[in-house]
Design a protein around this motif. Structure first.
Motif, PDB file in Angstrom:
ATOM      1  N   UNK A  25       0.842  -1.204   0.000  1.00 20.05           N
ATOM      2  CA  UNK A  25       0.000   0.000   0.000  1.00 20.05           C
ATOM      3  C   UNK A  25       0.874   1.250   0.000  1.00 20.05           C
ATOM      4  N   UNK A  26       2.010   1.155   0.731  1.00 16.97           N
ATOM      5  CA  UNK A  26       2.947   2.298   0.714  1.00 16.97           C
ATOM      6  C   UNK A  26       3.521   2.494  -0.690  1.00 16.97           C
ATOM      7  N   UNK A  27       3.764   1.375  -1.376  1.00 15.11           N
ATOM      8  CA  UNK A  27       4.291   1.463  -2.743  1.00 15.11           C
ATOM      9  C   UNK A  27       3.278   2.123  -3.669  1.00 15.11           C
ATOM     10  N   UNK A  28       2.002   1.814  -3.480  1.00 20.72           N
ATOM     11  CA  UNK A  28       0.966   2.461  -4.286  1.00 20.72           C
ATOM     12  C   UNK A  28       1.040   3.975  -4.082  1.00 20.72           C
ATOM     13  N   UNK A  29       1.190   4.399  -2.837  1.00 22.94           N
ATOM     14  CA  UNK A  29       1.293   5.833  -2.535  1.00 22.94           C
ATOM     15  C   UNK A  29       2.504   6.466  -3.199  1.00 22.94           C
ATOM     16  N   UNK A  30       3.651   5.761  -3.148  1.00 20.13           N
ATOM     17  CA  UNK A  30       4.872   6.289  -3.771  1.00 20.13           C
ATOM     18  C   UNK A  30       4.696   6.389  -5.290  1.00 20.13           C
ATOM     19  N   UNK A  31       4.130   5.342  -5.867  1.00 20.47           N
ATOM     20  CA  UNK A  31       3.950   5.325  -7.326  1.00 20.47           C
ATOM     21  C   UNK A  31       2.941   6.396  -7.755  1.00 20.47           C
ATOM     22  N   UNK A  32       1.900   6.582  -6.953  1.00 14.29           N
ATOM     23  CA  UNK A  32       0.893   7.605  -7.267  1.00 14.29           C
ATOM     24  C   UNK A  32       1.528   9.008  -7.225  1.00 14.29           C
ATOM     25  N   UNK A  33       2.413   9.205  -6.235  1.00 17.47           N
ATOM     26  CA  UNK A  33       3.100  10.494  -6.125  1.00 17.47           C
ATOM     27  C   UNK A  33       3.939  10.735  -7.390  1.00 17.47           C
ATOM     28  N   UNK A  68       2.348 -13.359  -2.494  1.00 18.66           N
ATOM     29  CA  UNK A  68       3.581 -13.507  -3.286  1.00 18.66           C
ATOM     30  C   UNK A  68       3.468 -12.706  -4.586  1.00 18.66           C
ATOM     31  N   UNK A  69       2.272 -12.717  -5.197  1.00 17.03           N
ATOM     32  CA  UNK A  69       2.072 -11.980  -6.455  1.00 17.03           C
ATOM     33  C   UNK A  69       2.240 -10.477  -6.231  1.00 17.03           C
ATOM     34  N   UNK A  70       1.677  -9.984  -5.135  1.00 16.26           N
ATOM     35  CA  UNK A  70       1.822  -8.549  -4.822  1.00 16.26           C
ATOM     36  C   UNK A  70       3.293  -8.200  -4.640  1.00 16.26           C
ATOM     37  N   UNK A  71       4.001  -9.053  -3.873  1.00 16.88           N
ATOM     38  CA  UNK A  71       5.410  -8.752  -3.593  1.00 16.88           C
ATOM     39  C   UNK A  71       6.272  -8.850  -4.845  1.00 16.88           C
ATOM     40  N   UNK A  72       5.902  -9.771  -5.743  1.00 19.18           N
ATOM     41  CA  UNK A  72       6.683  -9.907  -6.989  1.00 19.18           C
ATOM     42  C   UNK A  72       6.417  -8.737  -7.939  1.00 19.18           C
ATOM     43  N   UNK A  73       5.186  -8.250  -7.959  1.00 19.81           N
ATOM     44  CA  UNK A  73       4.818  -7.175  -8.902  1.00 19.81           C
ATOM     45  C   UNK A  73       5.310  -5.805  -8.431  1.00 19.81           C
ATOM     46  N   UNK A  74       5.354  -5.634  -7.113  1.00 13.82           N
ATOM     47  CA  UNK A  74       5.579  -4.312  -6.509  1.00 13.82           C
ATOM     48  C   UNK A  74       6.828  -3.570  -7.000  1.00 13.82           C
ATOM     49  N   UNK A  75       8.024  -4.186  -7.001  1.00 17.85           N
ATOM     50  CA  UNK A  75       9.212  -3.414  -7.388  1.00 17.85           C
ATOM     51  C   UNK A  75       9.127  -2.886  -8.819  1.00 17.85           C
ATOM     52  N   UNK A  76       8.580  -3.692  -9.720  1.00 18.14           N
ATOM     53  CA  UNK A  76       8.534  -3.284 -11.130  1.00 18.14           C
ATOM     54  C   UNK A  76       7.563  -2.118 -11.351  1.00 18.14           C
ATOM     55  N   UNK A  77       6.414  -2.165 -10.671  1.00 15.91           N
ATOM     56  CA  UNK A  77       5.441  -1.075 -10.815  1.00 15.91           C
ATOM     57  C   UNK A  77       6.082   0.248 -10.402  1.00 15.91           C
ATOM     58  N   UNK A  95      15.686   3.972  -6.055  1.00 17.25           N
ATOM     59  CA  UNK A  95      16.440   3.064  -5.172  1.00 17.25           C
ATOM     60  C   UNK A  95      15.452   2.253  -4.319  1.00 17.25           C
ATOM     61  N   UNK A  96      14.388   2.948  -3.866  1.00 19.89           N
ATOM     62  CA  UNK A  96      13.379   2.250  -3.046  1.00 19.89           C
ATOM     63  C   UNK A  96      12.753   1.094  -3.833  1.00 19.89           C
ATOM     64  N   UNK A  97      12.599   1.262  -5.150  1.00 14.29           N
ATOM     65  CA  UNK A  97      12.001   0.181  -5.943  1.00 14.29           C
ATOM     66  C   UNK A  97      12.915  -1.050  -5.928  1.00 14.29           C
ATOM     67  N   UNK A  98      14.221  -0.823  -5.923  1.00 12.01           N
ATOM     68  CA  UNK A  98      15.150  -1.962  -5.823  1.00 12.01           C
ATOM     69  C   UNK A  98      15.118  -2.568  -4.420  1.00 12.01           C
ATOM     70  N   UNK A  99      15.024  -1.698  -3.412  1.00 12.39           N
ATOM     71  CA  UNK A  99      14.936  -2.202  -2.025  1.00 12.39           C
ATOM     72  C   UNK A  99      13.717  -3.112  -1.893  1.00 12.39           C
TER      73      UNK A  99
END
Ligand SMILES: Cc1cc2nc3c(=O)[nH]c(=O)nc-3n(C[C@H](O)[C@H](O)[C@H](O)COP(=O)(O)OP(=O)(O)OC[C@H]3O[C@@H](n4cnc5c(N)ncnc54)[C@H](O)[C@@H]3O)c2cc1C
Length: 180
Positions: free
Chosen positions: A1-9, A73-82, A110-114
């Protein structure tokens, strides 16, 4: 959910830049390749948001980790690429400022790689998802895949012949249902 916020920003900033930056022939927002970046980013984010939402809904409803393991697992796998893809496009439309420390994108990148490491490597989540999906699949019967057309045609021909033989063997009836 935090990643969604970062990507939306990042997407909001990308779009703001697109409508603000004037080039010799109009704004960046009028360039079709920039429009494609906006569209692709929005689609990627909404697809991911729905996956997260559905996973959260399943967690609430099922209260059983094993039943939602593959969704997580699907969410975690998709998250960095989005996050990576949307932030990369935001950097691109911001030009030199995008790669400077005047904007937040480099930290986001960098956060996307983390994200692809910190909660377990992406590969591990991909493997967990694939194993569970594959465990539920039966091997095809016989030599050919089940959608192999010649084999399907042969099965249909045999079924049709069997149905024809059954009809021929049955007593003939007229329209009123009486035996002729
Ligand atoms: C910011 C941050 C926060 C963290 N927070 C926590 C935490 O709260 N709790 C916790 O327990 N750990 C935490 N970690 C550790 C994190 O889980 C590990 O860094 C991660 O599992 C990768 O392990 P590693 O660093 O030892 O790298 P390695 O195990 O050496 O992996 C390196 C790379 O090898 C590949 N790889 C590894 N295993 C496989 C595999 N099975 N299949 C295919 N490829 C593979 C991946 O590309 C991986 O990135 C955190 C890490 C970071 C960076």
């Amino acid at each position: 959910m935090r990643t969604i916020g970062e990507a939306r920003k990042a997407l909001d900033l990308l779009m703001e830049r697109a409508v603000s930056r004037q080039t010799r022939r109009g704004t960046l927002a009028e360039k079709q390749l920039v429009q494609a970046m906006v569209a692709d980013s929005w689609i990627q984010l909404e697809q991911f948001r729905l996956l997260v939402l559905r996973t959260a809904w399943k967690i609430d409803r099922l209260q059983d980790y094993k039943a939602v393991r593959k969704d997580i697992a699907a969410v975690k796998a998709a998250m960095p690429k989005v996050l990576h893809d949307i932030v990369s496009r935001a950097i691109q439309v911001h030009g030199s400022r995008g790669v400077s420390d005047e904007m937040p994108f480099v930290e986001q990148l960098v956060a996307s790689y983390v994200m692809g490491i910190a909660d377990g490597p992406t590969e591990v989540h991909q493997v967990a998802l694939a194993k569970e999906l594959l465990a539920a699949v039966k091997p095809a019967e016989g030599l050919f895949p089940s959608a192999h057309r010649p084999a399907a045609r042969e099965r249909a021909r045999r079924a049709l012949a069997a149905a024809g033989a059954a009809t021929a063997a049955a007593p003939h009836t007229n329209d009123a249902g009486r035996s002729a």
